[in-house]
Design a protein around this motif. Structure first.
Motif, PDB file in Angstrom:
ATOM      1  N   ALA A 179       0.562  69.636  83.851  1.00  0.00           N
ATOM      2  CA  ALA A 179       1.375  68.994  84.411  1.00  0.00           C
ATOM      3  C   ALA A 179       2.961  70.632  83.861  1.00  0.00           C
ATOM      4  CB  ALA A 179       1.835  67.631  84.362  1.00  0.00           C
ATOM      5  N   PRO A 180       3.335  70.523  82.467  1.00  0.00           N
ATOM      6  CA  PRO A 180       4.148  71.273  82.283  1.00  0.00           C
ATOM      7  C   PRO A 180       4.198  72.796  84.001  1.00  0.00           C
ATOM      8  CG  PRO A 180       4.301  70.776  80.559  1.00  0.00           C
ATOM      9  CD  PRO A 180       2.461  70.478  81.680  1.00  0.00           C
ATOM     10  N   LEU A 181       3.218  72.976  83.456  1.00  0.00           N
ATOM     11  CA  LEU A 181       2.947  74.818  84.376  1.00  0.00           C
ATOM     12  C   LEU A 181       3.011  74.263  86.046  1.00  0.00           C
ATOM     13  CD1 LEU A 181      -0.327  76.317  82.487  1.00  0.00           C
ATOM     14  CD2 LEU A 181       2.293  76.590  82.781  1.00  0.00           C
ATOM     15  N   GLN A 182       2.530  73.010  86.326  1.00  0.00           N
ATOM     16  CA  GLN A 182       3.199  72.565  87.803  1.00  0.00           C
ATOM     17  C   GLN A 182       4.204  72.275  87.816  1.00  0.00           C
ATOM     18  OE1 GLN A 182      -0.823  69.806  87.623  1.00  0.00           O
ATOM     19  NE2 GLN A 182      -2.221  71.671  88.773  1.00  0.00           N
ATOM     20  N   GLU A 183       5.106  71.295  87.490  1.00  0.00           N
ATOM     21  CA  GLU A 183       6.252  71.612  87.588  1.00  0.00           C
ATOM     22  C   GLU A 183       6.952  72.275  88.411  1.00  0.00           C
ATOM     23  OE1 GLU A 183       8.291  70.663  83.819  1.00  0.00           O
ATOM     24  OE2 GLU A 183       6.730  68.665  83.383  1.00  0.00           O
ATOM     25  N   GLU A 184       8.093  72.071  89.129  1.00  0.00           N
ATOM     26  CA  GLU A 184       9.261  72.493  89.879  1.00  0.00           C
ATOM     27  C   GLU A 184      10.499  73.282  88.148  1.00  0.00           C
ATOM     28  OE1 GLU A 184       9.633  73.612  93.085  1.00  0.00           O
ATOM     29  OE2 GLU A 184       7.456  72.484  93.596  1.00  0.00           O
ATOM     30  N   GLY A 185      10.954  74.142  88.605  1.00  0.00           N
ATOM     31  CA  GLY A 185      11.998  75.277  87.570  1.00  0.00           C
ATOM     32  C   GLY A 185      12.057  76.075  87.103  1.00  0.00           C
TER      33      GLY A 185
ATOM     34  N   GLY B 143     -15.759  75.532  82.906  1.00  0.00           N
ATOM     35  CA  GLY B 143     -15.520  76.732  84.013  1.00  0.00           C
ATOM     36  C   GLY B 143     -14.783  76.292  85.534  1.00  0.00           C
ATOM     37  N   GLU B 144     -15.219  75.256  85.659  1.00  0.00           N
ATOM     38  CA  GLU B 144     -14.139  74.681  86.701  1.00  0.00           C
ATOM     39  C   GLU B 144     -13.219  74.113  86.474  1.00  0.00           C
ATOM     40  OE1 GLU B 144     -16.468  70.738  88.531  1.00  0.00           O
ATOM     41  OE2 GLU B 144     -17.938  72.450  89.341  1.00  0.00           O
ATOM     42  N   ARG B 145     -12.695  73.919  84.514  1.00  0.00           N
ATOM     43  CA  ARG B 145     -11.325  73.098  84.106  1.00  0.00           C
ATOM     44  C   ARG B 145     -10.481  74.602  83.840  1.00  0.00           C
ATOM     45  NH1 ARG B 145     -13.688  67.692  81.098  1.00  0.00           N
ATOM     46  NH2 ARG B 145     -14.085  66.938  83.184  1.00  0.00           N
ATOM     47  N   LEU B 146     -11.906  75.390  83.432  1.00  0.00           N
ATOM     48  CA  LEU B 146     -10.600  76.902  83.023  1.00  0.00           C
ATOM     49  C   LEU B 146      -9.958  77.174  84.390  1.00  0.00           C
ATOM     50  CD1 LEU B 146     -13.190  78.428  80.894  1.00  0.00           C
ATOM     51  CD2 LEU B 146     -10.662  77.917  79.957  1.00  0.00           C
ATOM     52  N   GLN B 147     -10.737  77.382  85.010  1.00  0.00           N
ATOM     53  CA  GLN B 147     -10.094  77.922  86.789  1.00  0.00           C
ATOM     54  C   GLN B 147      -8.799  76.688  86.945  1.00  0.00           C
ATOM     55  OE1 GLN B 147     -11.669  80.810  88.447  1.00  0.00           O
ATOM     56  NE2 GLN B 147      -9.423  80.120  89.025  1.00  0.00           N
ATOM     57  N   LEU B 148      -9.240  76.483  86.643  1.00  0.00           N
ATOM     58  CA  LEU B 148      -8.041  75.451  87.160  1.00  0.00           C
ATOM     59  C   LEU B 148      -6.722  75.045  86.425  1.00  0.00           C
ATOM     60  CD1 LEU B 148      -9.042  71.420  87.545  1.00  0.00           C
ATOM     61  CD2 LEU B 148      -7.810  72.222  89.609  1.00  0.00           C
ATOM     62  N   LEU B 149      -7.115  75.565  84.919  1.00  0.00           N
ATOM     63  CA  LEU B 149      -5.502  76.522  84.389  1.00  0.00           C
ATOM     64  C   LEU B 149      -5.582  77.705  84.859  1.00  0.00           C
ATOM     65  CD1 LEU B 149      -4.051  75.949  81.453  1.00  0.00           C
ATOM     66  CD2 LEU B 149      -6.205  77.252  80.393  1.00  0.00           C
ATOM     67  N   ILE B 150      -6.504  78.886  85.017  1.00  0.00           N
ATOM     68  CA  ILE B 150      -6.144  79.867  86.005  1.00  0.00           C
ATOM     69  C   ILE B 150      -4.465  80.109  86.509  1.00  0.00           C
ATOM     70  CG2 ILE B 150      -6.784  81.615  86.404  1.00  0.00           C
ATOM     71  CD1 ILE B 150      -9.410  81.093  84.645  1.00  0.00           C
ATOM     72  N   ASP B 151      -5.644  79.061  87.404  1.00  0.00           N
ATOM     73  CA  ASP B 151      -4.620  78.923  89.164  1.00  0.00           C
ATOM     74  C   ASP B 151      -3.522  78.151  88.562  1.00  0.00           C
ATOM     75  OD1 ASP B 151      -7.540  79.122  90.493  1.00  0.00           O
ATOM     76  OD2 ASP B 151      -8.156  78.095  90.877  1.00  0.00           O
ATOM     77  N   ALA B 152      -2.843  77.056  87.733  1.00  0.00           N
ATOM     78  CA  ALA B 152      -1.995  76.554  87.581  1.00  0.00           C
ATOM     79  C   ALA B 152      -0.902  77.746  86.573  1.00  0.00           C
ATOM     80  CB  ALA B 152      -1.809  75.805  85.917  1.00  0.00           C
TER      81      ALA B 152
END
Length: 188
Positions: free
Chosen positions: A72-78, A121-130
């Motif tokens: 959530a913090p990674l995906q926020e604006e700012g 692996g899918e969850r790690l990819q979400l983190l990498i993308d964020a």
């Protein structure tokens, strides 16, 4: 025997710690029962498919924390620096300053890897993308942002393994402190 836990969440939190301490394969039903204060029949009441359901519940609980406190913090604006700092703080909390074993390591090998590897692996990819999204917001090209995000994830998980093996959290603490520079350093 441990005091009986009253909520499913408390049981799952205890299971998470047992898996961190013993690994998935090493966490026998006896150990899990002792830690939770629940007999085997009570564990099967909460988790009808036994240890596989317990592992799945732990990963769901961990994923909820990651989604709410890291993604959530990674995906926020700012400001990208502030976003990565909030991520680093949550990461530090989740891994108790490097004292808790790496859940990725726990659930990526042996029987757990067979059961949970794809989901992990899918969850790690979400983190990498964020993380890559923050780096792009910080001025990096998409390719460089993706490379740095992967490097950050590798560094964090490697630092957890090293810190756990050496029984010294210094490596993890250093990597967490360096996260903003590792991800955003030299960005435009």
């Amino acid at each position: 025997m441990a005091a009986q836990l009253s909520t499913r969440e408390e049981v799952v939190d205890t299971l998470m710690q047992v898996f961190r301490d013993h690994g998935y394969d090493g966490a026998s039903l006896s150990i899990l029962s002792e830690a939770t204060g629940l007999g085997r029949s009570s564990l099967y009441h909460y988790f009808p498919n036994g240890k596989a359901d317990m592992g799945a519940a732990v990963l769901v609980r961990a994923s909820e924390f990651v989604r709410q406190n890291m993604l959530a913090p990674l995906q926020e604006e700012g400001d990208p620096q502030a976003r990565i700092a909030r991520f680093a703080s949550a990461l530090d909390t989740f891994y108790s300053g490097g004292k808790s074993a790496c859940l990725t390591n726990v659930f990526a090998v042996g029987e757990a890897g067979e059961l949970f590897g794809q989901r992990l692996g899918e969850r790690l990819q979400l983190l990498i993308d964020a993380l890559a999204g923050v780096a792009c917001d910080g001025g990096l090209t998409e390719a460089e942002a993706q490379r740095r995000a992967e490097d950050v994830v590798i560094s964090v998980h490697g630092a957890l393994v090293v810190s756990h093996a050496l029984d010294d959290t210094a490596t993890f603490r250093r990597i967490v402190a360096e996260l903003p520079g590792r991800l955003l350093g030299g960005a435009a």
